[in-house]
Write an enzyme that holds these catalytic residues in place. Sequence first.
Site, PDB file in Angstrom:
ATOM      1  N   HIS A  57     -34.191 -81.463 -18.404  1.00  0.00           N
ATOM      2  CA  HIS A  57     -33.759 -80.924 -16.838  1.00  0.00           C
ATOM      3  C   HIS A  57     -33.838 -81.317 -16.617  1.00  0.00           C
ATOM      4  CE1 HIS A  57     -33.686 -77.034 -15.206  1.00  0.00           C
ATOM      5  NE2 HIS A  57     -33.989 -76.056 -16.536  1.00  0.00           N
TER       6      HIS A  57
ATOM      7  N   HIS B 192     -34.892-110.833 -32.949  1.00  0.00           N
ATOM      8  CA  HIS B 192     -34.429-109.467 -32.595  1.00  0.00           C
ATOM      9  C   HIS B 192     -36.887-109.399 -33.674  1.00  0.00           C
ATOM     10  CE1 HIS B 192     -31.019-107.907 -31.295  1.00  0.00           C
ATOM     11  NE2 HIS B 192     -30.854-108.885 -32.337  1.00  0.00           N
TER      12      HIS B 192
ATOM     13  N   HIS C  77     -36.042 -79.406 -22.471  1.00  0.00           N
ATOM     14  CA  HIS C  77     -36.019 -78.039 -21.703  1.00  0.00           C
ATOM     15  C   HIS C  77     -35.268 -77.454 -22.449  1.00  0.00           C
ATOM     16  CE1 HIS C  77     -36.134 -74.261 -19.309  1.00  0.00           C
ATOM     17  NE2 HIS C  77     -34.925 -74.361 -19.797  1.00  0.00           N
TER      18      HIS C  77
ATOM     19  N   HIS D 249     -32.655-105.479 -24.681  1.00  0.00           N
ATOM     20  CA  HIS D 249     -32.587-104.918 -26.157  1.00  0.00           C
ATOM     21  C   HIS D 249     -33.109-102.799 -25.821  1.00  0.00           C
ATOM     22  CE1 HIS D 249     -32.412-108.756 -29.087  1.00  0.00           C
ATOM     23  NE2 HIS D 249     -32.321-108.976 -27.724  1.00  0.00           N
TER      24      HIS D 249
ATOM     25  N   HIS E 233     -46.126 -98.905 -31.393  1.00  0.00           N
ATOM     26  CA  HIS E 233     -47.144 -98.083 -30.102  1.00  0.00           C
ATOM     27  C   HIS E 233     -48.024 -97.413 -31.291  1.00  0.00           C
ATOM     28  CE1 HIS E 233     -44.070 -98.012 -26.132  1.00  0.00           C
ATOM     29  NE2 HIS E 233     -43.931 -98.786 -26.868  1.00  0.00           N
TER      30      HIS E 233
ATOM     31  N   ASP F 189     -41.982-103.799 -31.886  1.00  0.00           N
ATOM     32  CA  ASP F 189     -43.381-103.020 -31.438  1.00  0.00           C
ATOM     33  C   ASP F 189     -43.936-101.876 -31.447  1.00  0.00           C
ATOM     34  OD1 ASP F 189     -45.900-102.070 -29.985  1.00  0.00           O
ATOM     35  OD2 ASP F 189     -44.506-103.443 -28.149  1.00  0.00           O
TER      36      ASP F 189
ATOM     37  N   GLU G 122     -42.639 -74.613 -20.395  1.00  0.00           N
ATOM     38  CA  GLU G 122     -40.851 -73.636 -20.365  1.00  0.00           C
ATOM     39  C   GLU G 122     -40.518 -75.451 -20.247  1.00  0.00           C
ATOM     40  OE1 GLU G 122     -42.225 -73.713 -15.429  1.00  0.00           O
ATOM     41  OE2 GLU G 122     -40.129 -73.173 -16.292  1.00  0.00           O
ATOM     42  N   THR G 123     -40.780 -76.543 -19.948  1.00  0.00           N
ATOM     43  CA  THR G 123     -39.917 -77.476 -20.036  1.00  0.00           C
ATOM     44  C   THR G 123     -41.331 -78.476 -20.113  1.00  0.00           C
ATOM     45  OG1 THR G 123     -38.423 -77.002 -18.038  1.00  0.00           O
ATOM     46  CG2 THR G 123     -39.573 -79.091 -18.006  1.00  0.00           C
TER      47      THR G 123
ATOM     48  N   MET H 140     -32.352-100.633 -29.193  1.00  0.00           N
ATOM     49  CA  MET H 140     -33.428-100.141 -30.367  1.00  0.00           C
ATOM     50  C   MET H 140     -35.013 -99.945 -29.811  1.00  0.00           C
ATOM     51  SD  MET H 140     -32.569-104.741 -30.815  1.00  0.00           S
ATOM     52  CE  MET H 140     -32.882-105.028 -32.633  1.00  0.00           C
TER      53      MET H 140
ATOM     54  N   HIS I 227     -39.931 -99.613 -31.106  1.00  0.00           N
ATOM     55  CA  HIS I 227     -38.500-100.437 -30.028  1.00  0.00           C
ATOM     56  C   HIS I 227     -38.204-101.922 -30.258  1.00  0.00           C
ATOM     57  CE1 HIS I 227     -41.001-101.898 -26.720  1.00  0.00           C
ATOM     58  NE2 HIS I 227     -42.221-100.938 -27.011  1.00  0.00           N
ATOM     59  N   CYS I 228     -37.708-102.914 -30.382  1.00  0.00           N
ATOM     60  CA  CYS I 228     -37.725-104.475 -30.283  1.00  0.00           C
ATOM     61  C   CYS I 228     -38.130-104.921 -28.635  1.00  0.00           C
ATOM     62  CB  CYS I 228     -36.038-104.779 -29.894  1.00  0.00           C
ATOM     63  SG  CYS I 228     -35.943-106.453 -30.850  1.00  0.00           S
TER      64      CYS I 228
END
Lengths: 290, 384
Positions: free
Chosen positions: B339, B127, B288, B178, B132, B130, B312-313, B183, B167-168
């Site tokens: 939503h 494993h 939402h 993964h 971001h 990463d 709203e969303t 993950m 994330h992996c």
Amino acid sequence: MHSIFKAKTAAILSVLYLATTAIAVSQDVSLPELVTVSSGMHQYRASGEFLRSGVPADAPVLAISMPRSFDIMKYQVSVEAYRSCVSEGACGEALANRSQKPDHPVTGISFTNALEYARWLSAKTNVKWRLPTDEEWSYAAGSRFVDDSLGAREDPENPALRWLLKYQKYADLESEQTLPVKPHGDFGANENGIYDMSGNVWEWTQTCYQRSSIDLDGKVRADGTANCGVRIAEGQHRAYITYFVQDAKGGGCSVGAPPTHLGFRLVRDDKAGTALGLINRWWDSLLGKD
Amino acid sequence: MITRRTALMGAAFAAAAPAIAVQRASADSETMTPVGAKVDLANMPRRKVELVAPPFVHAHEQVSTQPPSVVEFEMTIIEKEVEVDDDGTMMQGMTFDGSIPGPLMVVHEGDYVELTLLNPPENLMQHNIDFHAATGGLGGGALTLVNPGEKTVLRFKATRPGTFVYHCAPGGPMIPWHVVSGMSGAIMILPREGLKNEKNEPVSYDKVYYIGENDFYIPKDENGDYMRFEDAGSAYGDTVEVMNGLIPTHVVFNGKAGALTGDNALKSKVGETVLIVHSQANRDTRPHLIGGHGDLVWETGKFNNPPERDLETWFIRGGSAGAALYTFRQPGVYAYVNHNLIEAVNLGATAHVVVEGEWDNDLMAQVVAPTAYGDMHISKKALP
């Protein structure tokens, strides 16, 4: 205690014997075991939703008379029994997975499916079978009936209070539910000798959703609205389910615990008629069966 | 005897060997050993943070009163079978620190994140992680590939304020597998002076809900029942087949349909302000709040951009995390959903917030409760 139970069982069994032998069986249908529920008075927590002065309130408890005894299936309709109806093309497929065991209660059943089965069984046995009313079901369930009242007075100032209370009640119920469908009898019998009521398979009744209002003096007014597109399924709580739904699970807006599984049991209807006839005729006309 | 399990292990190790590194994205710890001038952080203050499982988050300052620091975290990768719905459907999960999603980490801009990543010997697979939020080295993935029984320490500088996915990404087809096995998680890098509204005025929150959304792809057998596997390796082949169809069997918050409803519903009260951090490492989603709004929304999650108001969303791109600030004004049960309502109701992406407080009739009132309106029924005819 033990011997009393035995005596009672014996009494029920003898009734059962009489009940079953009275039916003229056609062909290959295995007859359902029945339990006779005797007539009497019923303290009935009314079904549906109630408004008092325009605000949601607990349903009243009504003292109603069950004037006639009736025969109700001792167990929920089994996978095997339902499959016979499906294989003859008289019943729609249950939604549940194909890996269902034959001796388990059938689940993934809509109200329509239950009606189809009742019609098919009636034709097979020359006896009229139908779904119980909510009154009959709750009466037969006895101590297994779960009172769904919140025990809280309505608060016109804050409609969210009952909403939150109901959410918590259903959350509590949900956390106690067991998931896999169990074999017949696994949830035990009630004092009437009827098995698996309020287990994890909810049972369709023929009672329609009803919204009623209560007068200030506590009387139920007669000007309510019935919606027979929504029927009551009875179990660990009353559930109001659209008639064609086979799996009531869901999240989203509909907060509250849905039935874990949907199944049914039938009552033997010796004397058709009464007010039910009216509802049935209305329903048949909806389905275009007239 | 090559079982599926050993074959898979072989594939995983092969991915680490430079000679057979077919996948360009595959992480390779040997070739990526970092070089460069040493950075002296000896005089920088250090502190250690204990992570908390979602939907909650560890205690943290919103406006930093500390100078930039090295913030130490530790995460253990745990491969384990998890239940993904109330029907008892099981998945061979892979997790950062035992939870799906992994825990939300919070630091301030200018801090250094120093993560100790442990891969216990009882795990089957390689494993890595990463971020971001990190710059270079495949987000840290290239420097953190650990075999079962190994650990590694990664440090990166938090240069961009915002909410970011981690994330992996252990190389090739292992990456999506993964990730959809659980993950992923998120880090929130706050501006040192805290959050600001669209007019650059300071805003704050009373609590954070961290919602990690996952799409799962669970194979079914010939009876239509969800399959259960002995270990992650034996689940791989059938799972990839479902994954490649791009139709998830489950779309859930917090690792399980119903993980944030009923007894586990989120709690708040009228007047309380919550920051909802929503991450999705693989697939687009659109949160939402039913009955509420996003007062201030950083849809892309990056705090150097002014927030949008009154949404709203909002849209969370797959592979990103966003943040929405909201003050509850009315008691009741709120549903926080993806939503795409099919995913919300049928596949699981629903959370509930139970809000207590006084009802505001000015905002909403039931003027007439549902009542029958007389005989004017419109008869409904069946289609001819």
